[in-house]
Write a protein that holds these residues in place. Structure first.
Motif, PDB file in Angstrom:
ATOM      1  N   UNK A 153      18.734  -7.270 -11.878  1.00 33.93           N
ATOM      2  CA  UNK A 153      17.880  -7.465 -10.701  1.00 33.93           C
ATOM      3  C   UNK A 153      18.214  -6.419  -9.641  1.00 33.93           C
ATOM      4  N   UNK A 154      17.199  -5.718  -9.187  1.00 32.90           N
ATOM      5  CA  UNK A 154      17.359  -4.677  -8.162  1.00 32.90           C
ATOM      6  C   UNK A 154      16.542  -5.082  -6.944  1.00 32.90           C
ATOM      7  N   UNK A 155      17.233  -5.239  -5.801  1.00 36.72           N
ATOM      8  CA  UNK A 155      16.547  -5.683  -4.586  1.00 36.72           C
ATOM      9  C   UNK A 155      15.963  -4.525  -3.794  1.00 36.72           C
ATOM     10  N   UNK A 156      16.361  -3.324  -4.130  1.00 31.79           N
ATOM     11  CA  UNK A 156      15.979  -2.170  -3.309  1.00 31.79           C
ATOM     12  C   UNK A 156      14.480  -1.915  -3.359  1.00 31.79           C
ATOM     13  N   UNK A 157      13.875  -1.757  -2.167  1.00 31.79           N
ATOM     14  CA  UNK A 157      12.440  -1.459  -2.087  1.00 31.79           C
ATOM     15  C   UNK A 157      12.196   0.004  -2.444  1.00 31.79           C
ATOM     16  N   UNK A 158      11.173   0.229  -3.249  1.00 32.48           N
ATOM     17  CA  UNK A 158      10.820   1.604  -3.612  1.00 32.48           C
ATOM     18  C   UNK A 158       9.582   2.088  -2.870  1.00 32.48           C
ATOM     19  N   UNK A 159       8.890   1.179  -2.190  1.00 29.10           N
ATOM     20  CA  UNK A 159       7.752   1.551  -1.343  1.00 29.10           C
ATOM     21  C   UNK A 159       8.065   1.041   0.060  1.00 29.10           C
ATOM     22  N   UNK A 160       8.271   1.953   0.999  1.00 32.84           N
ATOM     23  CA  UNK A 160       8.583   1.545   2.368  1.00 32.84           C
ATOM     24  C   UNK A 160       7.319   1.056   3.073  1.00 32.84           C
ATOM     25  N   UNK A 161       7.510   0.305   4.147  1.00 38.82           N
ATOM     26  CA  UNK A 161       6.367  -0.198   4.917  1.00 38.82           C
ATOM     27  C   UNK A 161       5.553   0.953   5.483  1.00 38.82           C
ATOM     28  N   UNK A 162       6.236   2.050   5.868  1.00 36.14           N
ATOM     29  CA  UNK A 162       5.537   3.213   6.425  1.00 36.14           C
ATOM     30  C   UNK A 162       4.667   3.884   5.368  1.00 36.14           C
ATOM     31  N   UNK A 163       5.205   4.028   4.143  1.00 35.97           N
ATOM     32  CA  UNK A 163       4.424   4.619   3.049  1.00 35.97           C
ATOM     33  C   UNK A 163       3.192   3.775   2.744  1.00 35.97           C
ATOM     34  N   UNK A 164       3.413   2.457   2.672  1.00 37.49           N
ATOM     35  CA  UNK A 164       2.306   1.550   2.356  1.00 37.49           C
ATOM     36  C   UNK A 164       1.222   1.624   3.429  1.00 37.49           C
ATOM     37  N   UNK A 165       1.643   1.566   4.705  1.00 32.03           N
ATOM     38  CA  UNK A 165       0.675   1.603   5.809  1.00 32.03           C
ATOM     39  C   UNK A 165      -0.120   2.900   5.797  1.00 32.03           C
ATOM     40  N   UNK A 166       0.537   4.009   5.460  1.00 33.88           N
ATOM     41  CA  UNK A 166      -0.131   5.308   5.431  1.00 33.88           C
ATOM     42  C   UNK A 166      -1.227   5.340   4.363  1.00 33.88           C
ATOM     43  N   UNK A 167      -0.892   4.827   3.156  1.00 31.20           N
ATOM     44  CA  UNK A 167      -1.866   4.814   2.061  1.00 31.20           C
ATOM     45  C   UNK A 167      -2.993   3.839   2.369  1.00 31.20           C
ATOM     46  N   UNK A 168      -2.633   2.642   2.853  1.00 30.39           N
ATOM     47  CA  UNK A 168      -3.638   1.617   3.170  1.00 30.39           C
ATOM     48  C   UNK A 168      -4.620   2.130   4.212  1.00 30.39           C
ATOM     49  N   UNK A 169      -4.112   2.841   5.217  1.00 32.69           N
ATOM     50  CA  UNK A 169      -4.980   3.387   6.263  1.00 32.69           C
ATOM     51  C   UNK A 169      -5.990   4.370   5.673  1.00 32.69           C
ATOM     52  N   UNK A 170      -5.517   5.258   4.792  1.00 34.13           N
ATOM     53  CA  UNK A 170      -6.422   6.245   4.187  1.00 34.13           C
ATOM     54  C   UNK A 170      -7.459   5.570   3.286  1.00 34.13           C
ATOM     55  N   UNK A 171      -7.030   4.537   2.547  1.00 35.15           N
ATOM     56  CA  UNK A 171      -7.970   3.825   1.674  1.00 35.15           C
ATOM     57  C   UNK A 171      -9.055   3.153   2.510  1.00 35.15           C
ATOM     58  N   UNK A 172      -8.655   2.480   3.586  1.00 36.68           N
ATOM     59  CA  UNK A 172      -9.622   1.769   4.421  1.00 36.68           C
ATOM     60  C   UNK A 172     -10.597   2.720   5.110  1.00 36.68           C
TER      61      UNK A 172
END
Length: 475
Positions: A153-172
Motif C-alpha cells: 500500500x502506497x499512500x503517496x499522491x501522484x496527482x497534486x491538487x494544483x495539477x488536477x485543478x490546472x487540467x480541470x480548468x482547461x477541460x471546462x
C-alpha cells in the motif's frame, strides 16, 4: 451464508446451522484483519432468530465466551451475524469480501460510481482499498490502489491538487458536461500503472477512463445511469450514446483516447486548436461507436497537427516580420521627430547669432570703430530676443513631449492589434521586451538633452558677455 459489503459496512449472516459448525477460525480471521478504526460485533441467535448475545470484537476476542453462549442454546441449530462498521474517515478502507464488494460497485449506476470514487479521492487524496482475505490482488493507478498486502500500500499522491485543478480548468474551458462535478475526476485517475492477479476491477477502470476521455474530447457530454451521451462537432456531427455494458474489453480504445487527452491538455500551448483538430479527425473515424478508434486515429491527429503547425509557422513568420518592420518604423519616426525639433533649436541659435553679428557689423560701419556696441537699447533688445528664444526652446520641448506621447499610443495600439492572433509571450518576444522602442526613445531624449544643454550654456555665456560690455560702456 449471506455476505454484504459496501464502502461503510460489512455483514456476514448465517442461519440454521449446527452449533458445532460455527468455527472459531472463521471469526478470528476477520478479527485479525480488522481495520484500526473499524468496529465489529458478533450476534448469536437461537433457532427462532431471536438475539441471544452480542459480542464486541473491536477491543479483543474471547472465543470461550462465545462457546459458553452456544452451549446455553437448547436447539442444535443456531444462527449468527458478523457485522463490521467500517470507518468513513480512515485513509485505508478495508474490504473483507472482495466478491461482495465488487457486486456492490457493479450495482451502482455510472453516476453513483464516479461520485463514490471522487469522494474517496477528494477526502484522502488517494483511494486506498486493502483486501486482506482471498486471492492475491494488486491494482494501482495514480489516484487509487487496491492491494491484498499491506506492505504494497502506497499512500503517496501522484496527482497534486494544483495539477488536477490546472487540467480541470482547461477541460471546462473547452467542453461542456451537464453535471461538471464529474470533471473533477480526470482520465489519469484511471490509468493503470500496474496490475497483478486475476482481477475484474481493471475492466471497470478501463470503462470509467473511456467515459472520462469521451467527456474531455466531445463538445457536450451527459452522464446517464449506465451510459454517456455525447455530441462532437468536427468535420461532421457525431452524436450518440456509449453504454459501459456494451463491451467487455475496452482497454485498447481507452488507452488510445487517454494518449489523445494527455496530448491535448498536457500543456497550455494551443489547447483550443488541438481540440478542434482532434474533433475534426475523430469525427471521420467514428462511424457507429467510439470503440472504432485505434492507434491510426492518434497517428492521423499528430500528422494533422504538424501540417497545421507548418501553415501556422508561415503565418507566424509573416506576422513577425510585419511587427518588426512596424517597430523599426516607429523607432525611426521618434528619431526623425527629435532631429526635426533639434534642427529648429539649432536654427533658433543661428538666428540669435545672426542678430548679434548684424548688430556688431552695423555698429562698426556707423562708428568706424568697435566700441559702444551694446547701447542700452541694443542690450534690452538682445535680452528680449534671448527670452523669446528661450520660450521657443520650451515650445520645442513641449512639442517633443506630445510627439512622444502620440508615438507611444501608436506603439501600444500595434500590440493590441496582435493579441487576437498571438499569445502574450509571443508578443513580448517579438517586441523584444520593448527594447527597440526604448532605445529609440533614449536616442531622441539624448539628442534633445544635448541641444538643450548647448542652448543654455550658449545663452548663459552670451548673456553674461552682453552684461559685462554694457556695464563697461557706462563707466
Amino acid at each position: 451464508m449471506e455476505i454484504k459489503e459496501n464502502f461503510v459496512t460489512f455483514l456476514w449472516i448465517e442461519r440454521g446451522i449446527c452449533k458445532s459448525d460455527i468455527c472459531e477460525n472463521d471469526i478470528k480471521r476477520y478479527v485479525k484483519v480488522l481495520g484500526s478504526d473499524d468496529k465489529a460485533q458478533l450476534t448469536i441467535m437461537d433457532e427462532y432468530d431471536e438475539c441471544v448475545e452480542v459480542f464486541s470484537l473491536s477491543d479483543g476476542f474471547n472465543w470461550y465466551l462465545v462457546s459458553e453462549c452456544l452451549d446455553e442454546i437448547d436447539s442444535e441449530t443456531a444462527g449468527f451475524e458478523l457485522h463490521i462498521q467500517k470507518s468513513s474517515t480512515s485513509e485505508i478502507m478495508t474490504v473483507y469480501s472482495w466478491k461482495a464488494f465488487f457486486e456492490y460497485i457493479e450495482n451502482l449506476n455510472l453516476f453513483e460510481l464516479l461520485n463514490w470514487i471522487w469522494k474517496l479521492i477528494e477526502r484522502c487524496g488517494k483511494m486506498v482499498l486493502y483486501v486482506p482475505l482471498g486471492e492475491e490482488l494488486y491494482v494501482e493507478t495514480k489516484s487509487m490502489i487496491v492491494s491484498s498486502k499491506m506492505e504494497d500500500v502506497d499512500y503517496k499522491e501522484k496527482i497534486s491538487a494544483q495539477e488536477r485543478d490546472k487540467i480541470v480548468k482547461k477541460v471546462r474551458e473547452n467542453v461542456y458536461v451537464k453535471d461538471d462535478r464529474l470533471i473533477s475526476l480526470i482520465p489519469e485517475d484511471f490509468e493503470i500503472i500496474e496490475s497483478r492477479g486475476n482481477n475484474e476491477f481493471t475492466s471497470v477502470l478501463n470503462h470509467l477512463q473511456l467515459v472520462l476521455c469521451i467527456a474531455c474530447l466531445s463538445n457536450y457530454t451527459e452522464i446517464k445511469e449506465y451510459s454517456v451521451r455525447y455530441d462532437m462537432r468536427g468535420y461532421k456531427l457525431v452524436d450518440g450514446e456509449y453504454c459501459i455494458r456494451d463491451a467487455k474489453d475496452v482497454s485498447q480504445t481507452s488507452g488510445v483516447l487517454y494518449k489523445i487527452v494527455q496530448w491535448v491538455y498536457v500543456d497550455d500551448f494551443n489547447v483550443i486548436d488541438k481540440c478542434n483538430i482532434v474533433r475534426n479527425i475523430l469525427s471521420l473515424y467514428i462511424r457507429k461507436s467510439w470503440l472504432e478508434i485505434g492507434q491510426e486515429a492518434y497517428t492521423a491527429i499528430i500528422s494533422g497537427y504538424k501540417v497545421y503547425l507548418k501553415s501556422s509557422v508561415d503565418n507566424y513568420l509573416q506576422i513577425k516580420n510585419e511587427v518588426v518592420d512596424k517597430i523599426t518604423d516607429i523607432s525611426e519616426k521618434i528619431v526623425l521627430v527629435a532631429e526635426s525639433i533639434s534642427t529648429r533649436v539649432r536654427n533658433n541659435l543661428l538666428a540669435l547669432a545672426s542678430f548679434f553679428i548684424t548688430t556688431l557689423v552695423v555698429n562698426t560701419i556707423s562708428t568706424e570703430k568697435i566700441e559702444n556696441i551694446f547701447t542700452k537699447d541694443i542690450t534690452v533688445l538682445s535680452y528680449v530676443f534671448m527670452i523669446i528664444s528661450f520660450g521657443y526652446l520650451l515650445l520645442c520641448n513641449w512639442e517633443m513631449k506630445k510627439q512622444k506621447e502620440k508615438i507611444q499610443k501608436i506603439y501600444e495600439s500595434s500590440k493590441q492589434l496582435y493579441q487576437d492572433v498571438l499569445c502574450e509571450e509571443d508578443i513580448r518576444n517579438i517586441y523584444c521586451g520593448d527594447t527597440i522602442y526604448n532605445e529609440g526613445i533614449k536616442l531622441a531624449d539624448d539628442m534633445m538633452k544635448k541641444y538643450n544643454i548647448f542652448w543654455i550654456v550658449s545663452m548663459g555665456v552670451v548673456g553674461i558677455g552682453i552684461w559685462i560690455l554694457y556695464m563697461a560702456q557706462l563707466q
